[in-house]
Motif scaffolding. Structure first.
Motif, PDB file in Angstrom:
ATOM      1  N   SER A  46       0.893  -1.215  -0.057  1.00 51.80           N
ATOM      2  CA  SER A  46       0.107   0.012  -0.237  1.00 51.80           C
ATOM      3  C   SER A  46       0.826   1.174   0.162  1.00 51.80           C
ATOM      4  N   GLY A  50       0.842   4.277  -2.847  1.00 50.56           N
ATOM      5  CA  GLY A  50       0.660   5.505  -2.190  1.00 50.56           C
ATOM      6  C   GLY A  50       1.771   6.718  -2.467  1.00 50.56           C
ATOM      7  N   TYR A  54       1.460   9.952  -4.770  1.00 50.63           N
ATOM      8  CA  TYR A  54       1.824  11.341  -4.124  1.00 50.63           C
ATOM      9  C   TYR A  54       2.722  11.943  -5.119  1.00 50.63           C
TER      10      TYR A  54
END
Length: 469
Positions: A46, A50, A54
């Motif tokens: 994850s 992420g 980002y």
């Protein structure tokens, strides 16, 4: 005046506090790097996703992220290194303007074995290895020959450190070879790999590297060039048998009872078929080499190769291997492994045979394999169970022929040639006293009953009625 000067300096240095939302946003970003090192795999994956998302909306953090990711490749926590490697690979794949060569230079500089302390050298080795893996995972490596060459050269410097890295550098080189184009191999990599390719009998990994290169780039590694490189134009020939046998013993000891056939074995088998040297390979290397070792890893390796070879062999080659020492010793292993606590390889062989029968469209070959395993016996007692699950994959015509073969053996026991796995017995037609004939008919009857009772077998009513009669 001094206080006035200090006050003015303070005014210049003072900055308004960041909004709370910005602080929270940066905290979330920094936490992603901590999550990459956490023990839970889902958390790490994850964090990788992420981080990439980002950075797509915050390009200014890209340089900082690269530094953190490169540093994390040598993380002291072993589970963290693959996560940092995957994250770096994903970032390089998402931001194609990042130079792979420059990124690799950063990796080499950060994890240079000459610069790090001795106690951190092992981590640095893994840092370099996972750095190459990151570039490989980016999906861009094969598009940049200069980066490919630099990666291979870095892996070559890691190869001697087998104590820590085992065969991982060579395996990574093989993965790269499996993806580069023939042009890149011939023009860029061949000269760099000559030292590795010219010594295939030094380690199993170097042999496998050569086999992969031969499979992928036959136009480059033609017999003439192979002779110039190795001193001989084929890998499997009489002069190489002793070295090849010793090398495969090393392979056998490396896997022992692990339920796996090393890829080098299957590639070697394919090469023997391509070079028309299968008989030499099977007779000298397997039967007179590995199978002369005491029962153990060398035998297990041979049995697994026997099972994996079934779909690749011709009818004549199948007859050779299914009536030879490998089959006899496999039967002896099955018989002796029935004692409590013994290692059993028969479940693996059942999978090999089932896979072969499922993929084979020739009834004659199906029948040949099933008959050969059925004929395995120990002093007249069958080795393979009557309710053998592999039979459910027989084609209808092959099943009918199998039943007729059992029926004929029941009516004329002397016509059946069994492969007796007892140490002092040979392959020969049955010559039994009345008790032996009765025992033979008993287990043939059990097999016929199992055929009728097996709901997975595709059989017609006529065949069932014939067996019942």
């Amino acid at each position: 005046e001094m206080w006035e000067h200090l006050f003015k300096m303070g005014e210049k240095m003072w900055k308004p506090p960041r909004p709370a939302a910005t602080l929270h946003q940066n905290r979330v970003f920094l936490d992603l790097f901590w999550d990459l090192a956490k023990p839970d795999q889902e958390t790490r994956l994850s964090a990788v996703e992420g981080l990439v998302q980002y950075l797509k909306s915050h390009n200014k953090e890209l340089e900082y992220s690269l530094t953190r990711l490169v540093n994390g490749l040598s993380h002291s926590r072993e589970t963290a290194r693959p996560a940092f490697s995957l994250a770096l690979g994903q970032v390089l794949g998402a931001f194609t303007d990042l130079s792979l060569v420059q990124t690799l230079d950063r990796i080499k500089d950060k994890h240079d074995l000459q610069k790090v302390k001795k106690k951190l050298q092992r981590n640095a080795m893994f840092g370099s290895l996972f750095g190459v893996l990151a570039l490989h995972q980016s999906g861009r490596l094969t598009q940049e020959p200069e980066a490919v060459l630099a990666c291979v050269q870095l892996l070559q410097t890691l190869t001697p450190h087998r104590q820590h890295l085992r065969d991982l550098p060579t395996k990574t080189m093989m993965d790269i070879l499996n993806q580069v184009s023939p042009g890149v191999f011939e023009q860029v990599l061949f000269s760099a790999l000559q030292s590795d390719l010219s010594t295939p009998f030094r380690t199993p990994e170097q042999l496998h590297l050569l086999l992969v290169a031969l499979q992928r780039f036959p136009q480059t590694l033609k017999p003439k060039k192979l002779k110039k490189l190795l001193g001989f134009s084929s890998i499997i020939h009489q002069d190489n048998v002793p070295r090849l046998t010793e090398l495969l013993k090393t392979v056998a000891n490396s896997v022992k009872k692990e339920q796996v056939l090393p890829p080098v074995m299957l590639d070697l088998l394919r090469l023997s078929l391509k070079e028309n040297s299968f008989h030499l390979f099977w007779t000298k290397v397997i039967s007179e080499g590995l199978l002369k070792e005491p029962p153990g890893p060398a035998h297990y390796l041979s049995f697994r190769l026997l099972g994996a070879a079934l779909p690749l062999l011709s009818e004549e080659q199948l007859k050779e291997v299914l009536s030879g020492d490998a089959m006899r010793l496999y039967g002896l292993h099955v018989f002796s492994s029935q004692k409590p606590g013994r290692f059993q390889l028969s479940p693996e062989m059942d999978v090999f045979v089932s896979d072969f029968l499922q993929g084979c469209e020739e009834e004659a070959l199906q029948l040949l394999v099933v008959q050969s395993f059925t004929c395995l016996c120990h002093q007249g007692c069958p080795v393979v169970s009557p309710s053998w699950r592999a039979l459910q994959h027989l084609r209808p015509d092959a099943l009918t022929a199998y039943v007729h073969w059992l029926r004929d053996a029941f009516l004329r026991p002397q016509s059946l040639t069994q492969l007796d796995v007892s140490p002092k017995n040979n392959v020969r037609p049955l010559r039994r006293r009345q008790g032996g004939v009765h025992r033979l008919r008993k287990w043939i009857g059990a097999r016929l009953v199992a055929v009728v009772d097996n709901q997975q077998l595709k059989k017609d009513e006529e065949l069932i009625a014939e067996v019942s009669r």
